[in-house]
Design an enzyme around this catalytic site. Structure first.
Site, PDB file in Angstrom:
ATOM      1  N   LYS A 140       0.866  -1.182   0.000  1.00  0.00           N
ATOM      2  CA  LYS A 140       0.000   0.000   0.000  1.00  0.00           C
ATOM      3  C   LYS A 140       0.899   1.227   0.000  1.00  0.00           C
ATOM      4  CE  LYS A 140      -1.504   2.768   2.988  1.00  0.00           C
ATOM      5  NZ  LYS A 140      -1.405   4.039   2.203  1.00  0.00           N
ATOM      6  N   GLU A 150       9.735   1.831  10.846  1.00  0.00           N
ATOM      7  CA  GLU A 150      10.772   2.834  10.619  1.00  0.00           C
ATOM      8  C   GLU A 150      10.053   4.174  10.673  1.00  0.00           C
ATOM      9  OE1 GLU A 150      12.772   5.651   9.634  1.00  0.00           O
ATOM     10  OE2 GLU A 150      12.352   5.045   7.563  1.00  0.00           O
ATOM     11  N   CYS A 210      13.226  11.734   7.413  1.00  0.00           N
ATOM     12  CA  CYS A 210      13.166  11.411   8.840  1.00  0.00           C
ATOM     13  C   CYS A 210      14.536  11.483   9.502  1.00  0.00           C
ATOM     14  CB  CYS A 210      12.543  10.034   9.050  1.00  0.00           C
ATOM     15  SG  CYS A 210      13.300   8.729   8.070  1.00  0.00           S
ATOM     16  N   GLU A 219       8.831  16.737  15.208  1.00  0.00           N
ATOM     17  CA  GLU A 219       9.392  16.572  13.867  1.00  0.00           C
ATOM     18  C   GLU A 219       8.660  17.516  12.914  1.00  0.00           C
ATOM     19  OE1 GLU A 219      10.783  12.839  11.107  1.00  0.00           O
ATOM     20  OE2 GLU A 219       8.788  12.754  11.980  1.00  0.00           O
TER      21      GLU A 219
END
Length: 479
Positions: free
Chosen positions: A174, A249, A282, A382
């Site tokens: 997906k 992750e 990231c 973040e």
């Protein structure tokens, strides 16, 4: 406008059970560039059933044969790499030259590294000299659900699909609904490589829909997810009742420790790295920790770099950063910049609104904050945009304390000419990766973190092992 509604299930392109159209937005123009359909539970079930049916045969396909299929995927990429670069540029806003030189080439880079690791991989190995009749077998987990993000779309697809294929797993991919076009093209690479029906399947969808259906599905043995920490937690909870393996992750808030003895390019390198991919990585070094004697100089260098960093459409050639991926992402970044100002950080460059001359598209001004404290929101959350926070420190102990004072633990960075200090810090920084003096990790090095950054290890031997279960066998007949 591109129109691609089909899903890839059981070795063929099929129409969705119940069409549910969603436009894909070009972030440079804010205009639709494609239409996809979001999958329903019926589509998810069909894809999982195809993968389940294909698993017994694929799991026992000779490793050398699985390798041949992967090599054919690489050949298809090489024939169509420009098409892939253009798809990535269109769907998520990577400038076209960056898409050609960095985004699309993630596929051959990781694929070749996996083949290198695979060539020395032992699926059946002795336990040890003390147990001549014991063997350790590494066997495919089964049907895996692969959920990938929009920021490095082909990087993450390759890091999941290729090792799963080599391990002998079957799968349902997906991709992000924001950036599905490159994954649909990748499905064509797989199909044209002749991978047997049902081994690889693709269903478009969003997280609450197809994503949740996969993570809670009784016939899915493993979920491999890359994305936000919030979504990773939701997936873990949804997967609990079916006891599936979950590999995550997730996000990061990397600290870049710049000491007074750092090389003269260290600060500029760190700022450019933070802004790379419009800050949508990231592992970006978004917190720059600078030793006090060079702090003012570092702030001035960061200001110059930010003010000279060009921002332009993804469709223009050249060395610049493009838009962020979506209106929601743009608004989130604007809110965090506003909060940084409100909480007392010193705005050195950039700030709210679009860069001058760009009145349409999700463009963010490259932004630098100085005099940040580690308690401020911009140092805790973040941002996922071109926003750098600079924090002063006086001692190595203080720098380590600031760097480790975060829920995240993906990548940290060290800039120093003192080798003993670098080695010491590499062990004391709590993260899955530490990069020093601008040296990137070598081919085959694992990518992953600790704490709220997840604990997956993607790439090389470790990436293949993620998709394997360990079986202990005693009484093995001598050969």
């Amino acid at each position: 406008m591109i129109e691609k509604r089909e899903f890839y299930i059981g070795g063929r392109w099929v129409s969705p059970a119940t069409p549910n159209d969603l436009p894909v937005i070009d972030p440079s123009t804010e205009e639709p560039c494609a239409v996809i359909s979001l999958g329903s539970e019926a589509d998810t079930n069909a894809a999982v059933a195809a993968a389940k049916e294909a698993f017994p045969s694929w799991a026992f396909t000779a490793p050398a044969k699985r390798r041949e299929y992967v090599e054919k995927i690489l050949a298809n990429y090489e024939a169509r790499q420009e098409e892939l670069a253009r798809a990535i540029s269109l769907e998520m806003g990577a400038p076209i030259d960056f898409a050609r030189n960095s985004q699309a080439p993630c596929l051959p880079w990781h694929l070749k590294n996996f083949l290198t690791a695979f060539d020395s991989f032992e699926f059946l190995r002795p336990l040890g000299q003390h147990a001549p009749n014991d063997r350790i077998a590494l066997e495919p987990v089964g049907v895996v659900g692969l959920i990938t993000p929009w920021n490095w779309p082909m990087n993450q697809v390759t890091l999941k699909v290729i090792p799963a294929l080599l391990a002998g797993c079957t799968m349902v991919l997906k991709p992000s609904e924001l950036a599905p076009l490159s994954s649909l093209l990748f499905a064509e690479f797989v199909h044209d490589a002749g991978v047997p029906p049902g081994v690889f399947n693709l269903v478009n969808g969003d997280g609450p829909g197809v994503g949740s259906q996969l993570s809670g599905h009784k016939d899915v043995d493993m979920i491999s997810f890359t994305g936000s920490t919030r979504a990773g937690a939701a997936i873990t909870k949804n997967a609990a009742d079916t006891f599936k393996r979950v590999c995550l992750e997730l996000g990061g808030k990397g600290a870049n420790l710049v000491f007074a003895d750092a090389d003269e390019k260290a600060v500029k390198r760190g700022v450019m790295h933070c802004f790379n991919n419009s800050g949508q990585s990231c592992n970006a070094p978004t917190r720059m920790l600078v030793e006090r004697p060079i702090y003012d100089q570092a702030v001035e260098i960061a200001r110059e770099v930010a003010e000279n960093r060009k921002v332009a459409s993804a469709h223009e050639p050249g060395n610049h950063i493009g838009p962020v991926v979506s209106e929601a992402q743009y608004n989130k970044i604007q809110g965090l910049i506003e909060k940084g100002i409100a909480e007392g950080a010193r705005l050195v460059a950039g700030g709210l609104g679009r860069p001058e001359g760009l009145n349409r598209g999700y463009f963010v001004r490259p932004t630098v904050f100085a005099d940040v404290t580690n308690e401020m929101t911009i140092a805790r959350e973040e941002v996922f945009g071109p926003v750098l926070s600079i924090i002063p420190f006086d001692t190595e102990e203080e720098a380590v304390a600031i760097a480790n004072d975060t829920i995240y633990g993906l990548t940290n960075y060290v800039q120093s000419q003192d080798g003993e200090r670098r080695n010491r810090l590499a062990r004391r920084l709590r993260s899955g990766m530490v990069e020093m003096n601008g040296q990137s990790r070598a081919a085959g090095s694992p990518f992953g973190g600790v704490k709220a950054s997840g604990r997956a290890r993607e790439g090389g031997h470790w990436g293949i092992e993620e998709f394997l279960d360990v079986k202990a066998i005693s009484g093995w007949a001598a050969e």
